[in-house]
Design a protein around this motif. Structure first.
Motif, PDB file in Angstrom:
ATOM      1  N   HIS A  52       0.840  -1.204   0.000  1.00 66.45           N
ATOM      2  CA  HIS A  52       0.000   0.000   0.000  1.00 66.45           C
ATOM      3  C   HIS A  52       0.875   1.254   0.000  1.00 66.45           C
ATOM      4  N   CYS A  66      -0.981  -5.036   8.337  1.00 64.34           N
ATOM      5  CA  CYS A  66      -0.060  -3.897   8.355  1.00 64.34           C
ATOM      6  C   CYS A  66      -0.519  -2.893   9.411  1.00 64.34           C
ATOM      7  N   HIS A  70      -2.297   1.029   8.051  1.00 63.44           N
ATOM      8  CA  HIS A  70      -3.684   1.267   7.607  1.00 63.44           C
ATOM      9  C   HIS A  70      -4.507  -0.008   7.547  1.00 63.44           C
TER      10      HIS A  70
HETATM   11  S1  FES Z   1       1.132   1.096   4.402  1.00 60.85           S
HETATM   12 FE1  FES Z   1       0.343  -0.821   4.962  1.00 60.85          FE
HETATM   13  S2  FES Z   1      -1.759  -0.531   5.026  1.00 60.85           S
HETATM   14 FE2  FES Z   1      -1.005   1.357   4.351  1.00 60.85          FE
END
Ligand code: FES
Length: 129
Positions: A53, A91, A94
């Motif tokens: 992401h 993660c 987010h």
């Molecule tokens: S950086 Fe991992 S969910 Fe956004």
């Protein structure tokens, strides 16, 4: 492993118990990389600790089972349950989830963690870089 790769010792076998994880930094030909090494179903998996992401430390997040929803014959919800046959890491930035076996986000298969070949011999875990 290709002829240009080398094996890097990242820890002892007991450092990664079943359903456990080890996060290590290793040096590759192009610099330092942090990896998450996971054991699930008796097998080891190694992923770069970089979320697809926005680059967060995906391998350091909470480890959970996949949540599934049971439906009756008429597609009415019978409630949610944890699927014990999967292991996800979430993660911490987010909340994107990754299946530790495939390295892929379950709802967005185009999002995946970078894989590293991992092996185990003589009580030691090695990653090909
Ligand atoms: S950086 Fe991992 S969910 Fe956004």
């Amino acid at each position: 492993m290709t002829t240009t790769e080398r094996l890097v010792d990242v820890g002892a076998s007991q450092d990664v118990p079943e359903r456990g994880r080890l996060v290590v930094e290793i040096t590759t030909g192009t610099g330092a990389v942090t990896l998450g090494v996971f054991r699930f179903g008796g097998r080891l998996y190694a992923w770069e600790n970089r979320c697809a992401h926005q680059g967060g430390p995906a391998c350091q997040g909470r480890i959970v089972h996949r949540v599934t929803e049971r439906l009756d014959d008429e597609q009415r919800s019978l409630g949610l349950r944890f699927d014990e046959d999967t292991m996800h890491v979430v993660c911490p930035w987010h909340g994107f989830e990754y299946d530790v076996v495939t390295g892929r986000h379950p709802g967005r298969p185009d999002l995946a963690l970078r894989a590293f070949e991992v092996s185990e011999e003589g009580g030691r875990i090695r990653v090909a870089v």
